[in-house]
Scaffold this motif. Sequence first.
Motif, PDB file in Angstrom:
ATOM      1  N   GLY A  97       0.855  -1.177   0.000  1.00 41.55           N
ATOM      2  CA  GLY A  97       0.000   0.000   0.000  1.00 41.55           C
ATOM      3  C   GLY A  97       0.893   1.229   0.000  1.00 41.55           C
ATOM      4  N   LEU A  98       1.016   1.887  -1.146  1.00 43.88           N
ATOM      5  CA  LEU A  98       1.979   2.979  -1.315  1.00 43.88           C
ATOM      6  C   LEU A  98       1.279   4.325  -1.145  1.00 43.88           C
ATOM      7  CD1 LEU A  98       4.038   1.547  -4.305  1.00 43.88           C
ATOM      8  CD2 LEU A  98       4.349   1.194  -1.845  1.00 43.88           C
ATOM      9  N   VAL A  99       1.818   5.134  -0.254  1.00 42.37           N
ATOM     10  CA  VAL A  99       1.187   6.404   0.113  1.00 42.37           C
ATOM     11  C   VAL A  99       1.440   7.448  -0.967  1.00 42.37           C
ATOM     12  CG1 VAL A  99       1.099   8.242   1.827  1.00 42.37           C
ATOM     13  CG2 VAL A  99       1.423   5.863   2.559  1.00 42.37           C
ATOM     14  N   VAL A 100       0.363   7.999  -1.488  1.00 36.26           N
ATOM     15  CA  VAL A 100       0.412   8.980  -2.583  1.00 36.26           C
ATOM     16  C   VAL A 100       0.254  10.387  -2.021  1.00 36.26           C
ATOM     17  CG1 VAL A 100      -0.810   9.821  -4.630  1.00 36.26           C
ATOM     18  CG2 VAL A 100      -0.474   7.358  -4.291  1.00 36.26           C
ATOM     19  N   LEU A 101       1.054  11.312  -2.539  1.00 40.22           N
ATOM     20  CA  LEU A 101       0.905  12.721  -2.182  1.00 40.22           C
ATOM     21  C   LEU A 101       0.650  13.616  -3.394  1.00 40.22           C
ATOM     22  CD1 LEU A 101       3.621  13.097   0.591  1.00 40.22           C
ATOM     23  CD2 LEU A 101       1.145  13.037   0.881  1.00 40.22           C
ATOM     24  N   GLY A 102       0.767  13.064  -4.605  1.00 39.84           N
ATOM     25  CA  GLY A 102       0.527  13.879  -5.794  1.00 39.84           C
ATOM     26  C   GLY A 102       0.620  13.049  -7.056  1.00 39.84           C
ATOM     27  N   TRP A 103       0.593  13.741  -8.185  1.00 34.32           N
ATOM     28  CA  TRP A 103       0.582  13.067  -9.480  1.00 34.32           C
ATOM     29  C   TRP A 103       1.850  12.267  -9.720  1.00 34.32           C
ATOM     30  CZ3 TRP A 103      -1.859  11.116 -13.415  1.00 34.32           C
ATOM     31  CH2 TRP A 103      -1.178  10.884 -14.606  1.00 34.32           C
ATOM     32  N   GLU A 104       2.998  12.848  -9.408  1.00 36.80           N
ATOM     33  CA  GLU A 104       4.266  12.208  -9.765  1.00 36.80           C
ATOM     34  C   GLU A 104       4.419  10.846  -9.091  1.00 36.80           C
ATOM     35  OE1 GLU A 104       4.413  16.310 -10.831  1.00 36.80           O
ATOM     36  OE2 GLU A 104       4.027  15.427  -8.853  1.00 36.80           O
ATOM     37  N   ASP A 105       4.137  10.769  -7.789  1.00 34.18           N
ATOM     38  CA  ASP A 105       4.314   9.481  -7.131  1.00 34.18           C
ATOM     39  C   ASP A 105       3.225   8.494  -7.529  1.00 34.18           C
ATOM     40  OD1 ASP A 105       2.450  10.903  -5.614  1.00 34.18           O
ATOM     41  OD2 ASP A 105       3.593  10.811  -3.763  1.00 34.18           O
ATOM     42  N   ALA A 106       1.994   8.952  -7.680  1.00 33.68           N
ATOM     43  CA  ALA A 106       0.924   8.043  -8.123  1.00 33.68           C
ATOM     44  C   ALA A 106       1.266   7.433  -9.479  1.00 33.68           C
ATOM     45  CB  ALA A 106      -0.403   8.788  -8.195  1.00 33.68           C
ATOM     46  N   ARG A 107       1.725   8.259 -10.396  1.00 33.57           N
ATOM     47  CA  ARG A 107       2.099   7.766 -11.730  1.00 33.57           C
ATOM     48  C   ARG A 107       3.255   6.769 -11.629  1.00 33.57           C
ATOM     49  NH1 ARG A 107       4.841  11.569 -16.451  1.00 33.57           N
ATOM     50  NH2 ARG A 107       5.704   9.856 -17.671  1.00 33.57           N
ATOM     51  N   ALA A 108       4.272   7.109 -10.825  1.00 28.31           N
ATOM     52  CA  ALA A 108       5.430   6.228 -10.691  1.00 28.31           C
ATOM     53  C   ALA A 108       5.039   4.874 -10.111  1.00 28.31           C
ATOM     54  CB  ALA A 108       6.482   6.891  -9.804  1.00 28.31           C
ATOM     55  N   PHE A 109       4.137   4.872  -9.124  1.00 27.78           N
ATOM     56  CA  PHE A 109       3.752   3.619  -8.483  1.00 27.78           C
ATOM     57  C   PHE A 109       2.978   2.709  -9.434  1.00 27.78           C
ATOM     58  CE2 PHE A 109       3.512   6.187  -4.262  1.00 27.78           C
ATOM     59  CZ  PHE A 109       4.896   6.276  -4.229  1.00 27.78           C
ATOM     60  N   VAL A 110       2.115   3.286 -10.250  1.00 28.49           N
ATOM     61  CA  VAL A 110       1.364   2.473 -11.208  1.00 28.49           C
ATOM     62  C   VAL A 110       2.279   1.979 -12.324  1.00 28.49           C
ATOM     63  CG1 VAL A 110      -0.515   2.497 -12.884  1.00 28.49           C
ATOM     64  CG2 VAL A 110      -0.854   3.500 -10.632  1.00 28.49           C
ATOM     65  N   GLU A 111       3.219   2.813 -12.749  1.00 27.52           N
ATOM     66  CA  GLU A 111       4.205   2.348 -13.743  1.00 27.52           C
ATOM     67  C   GLU A 111       4.997   1.169 -13.179  1.00 27.52           C
ATOM     68  OE1 GLU A 111       6.582   5.678 -14.876  1.00 27.52           O
ATOM     69  OE2 GLU A 111       5.014   6.563 -16.130  1.00 27.52           O
ATOM     70  N   ALA A 112       5.340   1.222 -11.893  1.00 31.31           N
ATOM     71  CA  ALA A 112       6.067   0.118 -11.261  1.00 31.31           C
ATOM     72  C   ALA A 112       5.236  -1.150 -11.258  1.00 31.31           C
ATOM     73  CB  ALA A 112       6.461   0.504  -9.835  1.00 31.31           C
ATOM     74  N   ALA A 113       3.943  -1.010 -10.975  1.00 33.83           N
ATOM     75  CA  ALA A 113       3.064  -2.181 -11.010  1.00 33.83           C
ATOM     76  C   ALA A 113       3.032  -2.783 -12.411  1.00 33.83           C
ATOM     77  CB  ALA A 113       1.660  -1.781 -10.560  1.00 33.83           C
ATOM     78  N   ASP A 114       2.994  -1.923 -13.415  1.00 37.05           N
ATOM     79  CA  ASP A 114       2.967  -2.402 -14.794  1.00 37.05           C
ATOM     80  C   ASP A 114       4.276  -3.093 -15.168  1.00 37.05           C
ATOM     81  OD1 ASP A 114       0.997  -2.518 -16.759  1.00 37.05           O
ATOM     82  OD2 ASP A 114       1.912  -0.930 -17.947  1.00 37.05           O
ATOM     83  N   VAL A 115       5.400  -2.521 -14.748  1.00 37.02           N
ATOM     84  CA  VAL A 115       6.716  -3.105 -15.049  1.00 37.02           C
ATOM     85  C   VAL A 115       6.851  -4.487 -14.406  1.00 37.02           C
ATOM     86  CG1 VAL A 115       9.181  -2.894 -14.568  1.00 37.02           C
ATOM     87  CG2 VAL A 115       7.907  -0.918 -15.418  1.00 37.02           C
ATOM     88  N   THR A 116       6.444  -4.607 -13.157  1.00 32.46           N
ATOM     89  CA  THR A 116       6.626  -5.863 -12.425  1.00 32.46           C
ATOM     90  C   THR A 116       5.520  -6.872 -12.681  1.00 32.46           C
ATOM     91  OG1 THR A 116       5.455  -4.989 -10.488  1.00 32.46           O
ATOM     92  CG2 THR A 116       7.858  -4.684 -10.565  1.00 32.46           C
TER      93      THR A 116
END
Length: 282
Positions: free
Chosen positions: A22-41
Amino acid sequence: MTAAPLTEVLDWATRQRCAVAGLVVLGWEDARAFVEAADVTGLPVILQAGPGCRRYMPVQVLGKMFRHLADETRVPVVCHIDHAYTVEECAAGIEHGFTSVMIDGSALEIGANIEITARVAEIARRAGVSVEGEVGVVGYANGRPSAVTSPADAHRFAAESGADALAISVGNVHLQTEKSDGIDFEALRHVEAVTRLPLVLHGGSGIPPHVRQRLARETGVKKFNIGTELRMAFGAALRTSLATHHGVFDRNQLLAPTIPVLREAACGLLRELGPEAAGTEQ
């Protein structure tokens, strides 16, 4: 892939003998990065909007942003409200597209905690939304102290609240910037003995990676909340960007370098907690 309820990914984690971040989001940049990570893995992820995030950005906007990101990826993405303290906060999250809500009644006596969680669960069920509750108090580094989860309270809560997941306190602490081997495995075993609900550990940043992995593989802990170590990665990347790009004043240019750093950090966390064959197609 569409947004998924928390129960879907926790059921998957239970079958795979692993856990979900469960990754804590504070804005667009981290939300985007976390979903990209899910897609990569190829591994599911839980995007969490906590109180700080919700003070910064309206729930109406967050819900649309999380849903958009979920629609753009190939793996399940849980859109989660973290640490809501009222029925109204949870209802607003449900109304605006969140697929999971956490009602934090841990400061209440157990009867009142069960009552407010059950009220949220009734609303959530009608919308196909999952509910996380908390028993015991997960304290804060240099702040509110913890209170270890009572097995008796956990048993009663699991039986009466209607929650789908249970956050517990067994040595985990919010906002730790350094790792600590503080998990009380005996206290955890006592809770596991009285409930089959998937367990959640808030304050996951303070738990060493090898301990998180052991917990994911060998216990009923199926969700780790992780924020502080990712915020530290973001802060370091932003400072580097500011120092490197003299004369740049465009916030998008300054923030862009934080995304690959956060993506890499999130990939590591997802693989660490995921199945032993993490990184393969799920």
